[in-house]
Scaffold this motif. Structure first.
Motif, PDB file in Angstrom:
ATOM      1  N   GLY A 109      34.284  50.873  15.883  1.00 23.14           N
ATOM      2  CA  GLY A 109      34.839  52.047  15.216  1.00 23.14           C
ATOM      3  C   GLY A 109      35.628  52.948  16.129  1.00 23.14           C
ATOM      4  N   ASN A 110      35.757  52.562  17.401  1.00 25.22           N
ATOM      5  CA  ASN A 110      36.631  53.220  18.368  1.00 25.22           C
ATOM      6  C   ASN A 110      37.346  52.117  19.151  1.00 25.22           C
ATOM      7  N   TRP A 111      38.393  52.495  19.883  1.00 27.24           N
ATOM      8  CA  TRP A 111      39.093  51.481  20.671  1.00 27.24           C
ATOM      9  C   TRP A 111      38.128  50.734  21.579  1.00 27.24           C
ATOM     10  N   PHE A 112      37.149  51.467  22.135  1.00 24.23           N
ATOM     11  CA  PHE A 112      36.183  50.846  23.041  1.00 24.23           C
ATOM     12  C   PHE A 112      34.767  51.268  22.676  1.00 24.23           C
ATOM     13  N   GLY A 113      33.834  50.338  22.856  1.00 26.43           N
ATOM     14  CA  GLY A 113      32.429  50.666  22.661  1.00 26.43           C
ATOM     15  C   GLY A 113      31.955  51.727  23.637  1.00 26.43           C
ATOM     16  N   SER A 114      32.610  51.804  24.811  1.00 29.84           N
ATOM     17  CA  SER A 114      32.244  52.837  25.787  1.00 29.84           C
ATOM     18  C   SER A 114      32.420  54.233  25.201  1.00 29.84           C
ATOM     19  N   THR A 115      33.441  54.411  24.373  1.00 33.33           N
ATOM     20  CA  THR A 115      33.640  55.700  23.707  1.00 33.33           C
ATOM     21  C   THR A 115      32.535  55.949  22.691  1.00 33.33           C
ATOM     22  N   THR A 116      32.206  54.933  21.918  1.00 28.93           N
ATOM     23  CA  THR A 116      31.166  55.066  20.893  1.00 28.93           C
ATOM     24  C   THR A 116      29.850  55.520  21.495  1.00 28.93           C
ATOM     25  N   TYR A 117      29.546  55.063  22.705  1.00 28.87           N
ATOM     26  CA  TYR A 117      28.243  55.358  23.302  1.00 28.87           C
ATOM     27  C   TYR A 117      28.298  56.292  24.507  1.00 28.87           C
ATOM     28  N   GLY A 118      29.447  56.933  24.736  1.00 26.96           N
ATOM     29  CA  GLY A 118      29.533  57.910  25.818  1.00 26.96           C
ATOM     30  C   GLY A 118      29.354  57.309  27.196  1.00 26.96           C
ATOM     31  N   MET A 119      29.809  56.076  27.376  1.00 28.18           N
ATOM     32  CA  MET A 119      29.696  55.414  28.675  1.00 28.18           C
ATOM     33  C   MET A 119      30.875  55.796  29.571  1.00 28.18           C
ATOM     34  N   ASN A 120      30.619  55.856  30.867  1.00 27.85           N
ATOM     35  CA  ASN A 120      31.652  56.197  31.852  1.00 27.85           C
ATOM     36  C   ASN A 120      31.737  55.076  32.889  1.00 27.85           C
ATOM     37  N   PRO A 121      32.267  53.921  32.504  1.00 31.00           N
ATOM     38  CA  PRO A 121      32.231  52.754  33.396  1.00 31.00           C
ATOM     39  C   PRO A 121      33.232  52.838  34.548  1.00 31.00           C
ATOM     40  N   ASP A 122      32.910  52.133  35.615  1.00 29.37           N
ATOM     41  CA  ASP A 122      33.825  51.964  36.747  1.00 29.37           C
ATOM     42  C   ASP A 122      34.710  50.742  36.552  1.00 29.37           C
ATOM     43  N   VAL A 123      34.211  49.771  35.797  1.00 31.25           N
ATOM     44  CA  VAL A 123      34.932  48.534  35.501  1.00 31.25           C
ATOM     45  C   VAL A 123      34.763  48.236  34.015  1.00 31.25           C
ATOM     46  N   ILE A 124      35.848  47.812  33.370  1.00 30.36           N
ATOM     47  CA  ILE A 124      35.791  47.390  31.966  1.00 30.36           C
ATOM     48  C   ILE A 124      36.347  45.973  31.881  1.00 30.36           C
ATOM     49  N   VAL A 125      35.623  45.108  31.212  1.00 33.27           N
ATOM     50  CA  VAL A 125      36.059  43.722  30.995  1.00 33.27           C
ATOM     51  C   VAL A 125      36.401  43.546  29.525  1.00 33.27           C
ATOM     52  N   VAL A 126      37.599  43.013  29.249  1.00 35.76           N
ATOM     53  CA  VAL A 126      38.032  42.805  27.860  1.00 35.76           C
ATOM     54  C   VAL A 126      38.582  41.391  27.688  1.00 35.76           C
ATOM     55  N   SER A 127      38.490  40.896  26.467  1.00 31.97           N
ATOM     56  CA  SER A 127      39.067  39.593  26.099  1.00 31.97           C
ATOM     57  C   SER A 127      39.064  39.524  24.579  1.00 31.97           C
ATOM     58  N   LYS A 128      38.792  38.367  24.000  1.00 31.88           N
ATOM     59  CA  LYS A 128      38.652  38.130  22.571  1.00 31.88           C
ATOM     60  C   LYS A 128      39.674  38.900  21.731  1.00 31.88           C
ATOM     61  N   GLN A 129      39.333  40.108  21.247  1.00 31.24           N
ATOM     62  CA  GLN A 129      40.230  40.848  20.359  1.00 31.24           C
ATOM     63  C   GLN A 129      41.461  41.402  21.073  1.00 31.24           C
ATOM     64  N   LEU A 130      41.552  41.241  22.390  1.00 32.03           N
ATOM     65  CA  LEU A 130      42.759  41.633  23.113  1.00 32.03           C
ATOM     66  C   LEU A 130      43.971  40.899  22.547  1.00 32.03           C
ATOM     67  N   SER A 131      43.810  39.623  22.226  1.00 31.06           N
ATOM     68  CA  SER A 131      44.895  38.852  21.602  1.00 31.06           C
ATOM     69  C   SER A 131      44.467  38.290  20.250  1.00 31.06           C
ATOM     70  N   SER A 132      43.365  38.798  19.710  1.00 31.98           N
ATOM     71  CA  SER A 132      42.705  38.170  18.552  1.00 31.98           C
ATOM     72  C   SER A 132      42.434  36.695  18.807  1.00 31.98           C
ATOM     73  N   SER A 133      42.320  36.338  20.089  1.00 32.69           N
ATOM     74  CA  SER A 133      42.070  34.962  20.549  1.00 32.69           C
ATOM     75  C   SER A 133      43.140  33.979  20.090  1.00 32.69           C
ATOM     76  N   TYR A 134      44.328  34.460  19.734  1.00 36.28           N
ATOM     77  CA  TYR A 134      45.415  33.541  19.415  1.00 36.28           C
ATOM     78  C   TYR A 134      45.819  32.745  20.649  1.00 36.28           C
ATOM     79  N   LEU A 135      45.736  33.377  21.816  1.00 34.54           N
ATOM     80  CA  LEU A 135      45.933  32.699  23.092  1.00 34.54           C
ATOM     81  C   LEU A 135      44.890  33.216  24.071  1.00 34.54           C
ATOM     82  N   PRO A 136      44.477  32.384  25.039  1.00 36.15           N
ATOM     83  CA  PRO A 136      43.455  32.823  25.996  1.00 36.15           C
ATOM     84  C   PRO A 136      44.004  33.898  26.933  1.00 36.15           C
ATOM     85  N   ILE A 137      43.339  35.033  26.970  1.00 40.29           N
ATOM     86  CA  ILE A 137      43.684  36.078  27.931  1.00 40.29           C
ATOM     87  C   ILE A 137      42.500  37.028  28.037  1.00 40.29           C
TER      88      ILE A 137
END
Length: 456
Positions: A268-296
């Protein structure tokens, strides 16, 4: 199941080793062969239509066969089908995507490094943080803490972070330097009479005790999904993340947010970190980044992480890491268009609206004698199946009940996924309320059919 010798099913059995599959069982039953997709549906080679309640693998956010993504890939393929990012080389799509991700980040981030899957990304983060510890003159700071039931990938390193037993058995995992703390699943893990608040405190206390037992000077980072996906769609108690982050800050331990499933709108937000008030030093993304149309996939790092790494690359003369396809121009072009679609069509708003409807429809089933817990956030949810509701137990063979219900659902035209006894729902973010009604109705009918089969 018997298939003709030249059928796609038989040829698959003859030549293909599948992931997350019992290989001997596969020889007996063969595959469901998917031929095409359209919106929230996929179709098998026999023409049967299925509502894809898992968005493939938590990933096809904008739905199947989106023309704009096909066009973006075609356009970039014809202009520059490949180029690398080694040795001061770049191309337009990777520059644009890095800039876009830094702009979208929920907290200030400095740089983006591209990889090809969530597993590769988490594996790479482990390398980066070892490199950083050496750069800081802290060679002992090489221990990483993750959580039971967490999921971070399947390479030797990332599978070690993953906290699921079947990802470790017979692979000689986890490797050295990985520790696990408890899952934040209150319904399953709470002590008798323990409130969610007290449970969250116990989670934080266990993490602190583990850090102290290892030695705070040896612990580099804590890995966690905002909401656990493959572990069963485990939603943390409201005060869990504030308490956990207080412990991490106390001992100077970095926070790695694995947003591979949660990122780009799922909660329900761009990132789950926003939903839960997280303050990460590193964020890992994939899957919905390209809707998995291509690996990235991508790793976002803040200045606290980037600075020492940059300094060390200067000292050595190079940053000795990268993949041939890191920041692949066609994958990056598709990812950019995918993010544009999410924004332009307000798919995150749809997640909030339709996600609330999904939760209401599932909550209406909570009184069923075989449904122990309903949980979720945004457009990701799960229903935990039981046979004995007060005892929260299922059948003698773990996963048998969940697998039975998921199989019945597939026969009825809805593809879901059983994680143990939890049936997951993570449909494309374009799903409508009417399609949710169809999905939940099939689930309810499937649970009832399982009840009859079991003679309950």
């Amino acid at each position: 199941m018997t298939h003709s010798p030249n059928s796609p099913e038989a040829r698959d059995v003859a030549h293909h080793l599948h992931g997350y599959t019992d290989a001997r069982r596969h020889e007996e039953v063969g595959p469901l062969v998917i031929d095409r997709g359209e919106g929230v549906h996929v179709f098998d080679i026999h023409g049967k239509r299925y509502l894809e309640a898992m968005a493939g693998l938590w990933s096809v956010g904008v739905g199947f066969s989106e023309p704009r993504l096909v066009a973006a890939a075609t356009k970039q393929m014809s202009r520059l089908p490949f180029y690398h990012t080694f040795g001061h080389k770049a191309q337009g799509p990777v520059i644009d995507l890095a800039e876009r991700l830094i702009g979208l980040a929920p907290v200030p981030m400095s740089k983006v490094h591209f990889t090809n899957s969530g597993s590769e990304a988490n594996d790479t983060v482990m390398k980066l943080l070892r490199y950083r510890s050496n750069a800081l003159g802290e060679p002992a700071r090489k221990t990483f803490i993750a959580r039971a039931k967490g999921y971070h990938g399947v390479t030797l390193a990332s599978a070690s972070l993953t906290g699921l037993p079947n990802n470790h058995r017979s692979f000689d995992l986890p490797i050295a330097g990985i520790r696990h703390t408890m899952s934040p699943h209150w319904w399953r893990e709470a002590l008798p009479g323990e409130t969610e608040e007290a449970f969250a405190t116990r989670c934080a206390d266990e993490l602190e005790a583990l850090i102290l037992a290892e030695g705070p000077e040896t612990v580099a980072a804590f890995w966690a999904e905002p909401v656990m996906g493959a572990g069963g769609v485990i939603v943390p108690p409201a005060t869990y993340w504030p308490k956990i982050q207080t412990v991490l800050q106390k001992y100077g331990v970095l926070l790695v947010a694995d947003e591979v499933i949660c990122g780009f709108g799922r909660t329900g937000n761009w990132f789950g970190s926003t939903t839960y008030g997280m303050n990460p030093d590193v964020i890992v993304v994939s899957k919905q980044l390209s809707s998995s149309y291509l690996p990235i996939s991508a790793i976002l790092i803040n200045e606290r992480v980037y600075g020492p790494i940059a300094d060390e690359s200067k000292r050595i003369g190079t940053f000795g890491h990268g993949f041939t396809a890191s920041g692949h121009p066609v994958a990056a072009a598709v990812a950019l268009e995918n993010l544009a679609i999410i924004e332009e069509r307000d798919l995150i708003g749809n997640v909030r609206r339709v996600g609330a409807h999904l939760r209401a429809r599932l909550d209406a089933l909570a009184g069923h004698p075989m449904i122990g817990e309903i949980r979720g956030v945004g457009l990701i949810a799960a229903a935990e199946l039981v046979i004995d509701k007060p005892a929260k137990t299922a059948l003698d063979v773990p996963g048998r009940l969940g697998g039975m219900v998921a199989g019945i659902m597939q026969d009825k035209g809805v593809i879901s996924r059983a994680m143990g006894e939890a049936i997951a729902f993570c449909p494309p973010m374009i799903i409508t309320e009417l399609q949710v009604d169809e999905m939940v109705a099939v689930f309810a009918a499937s649970v009832d059919e399982a009840k009859v089969r079991l003679g309950l």
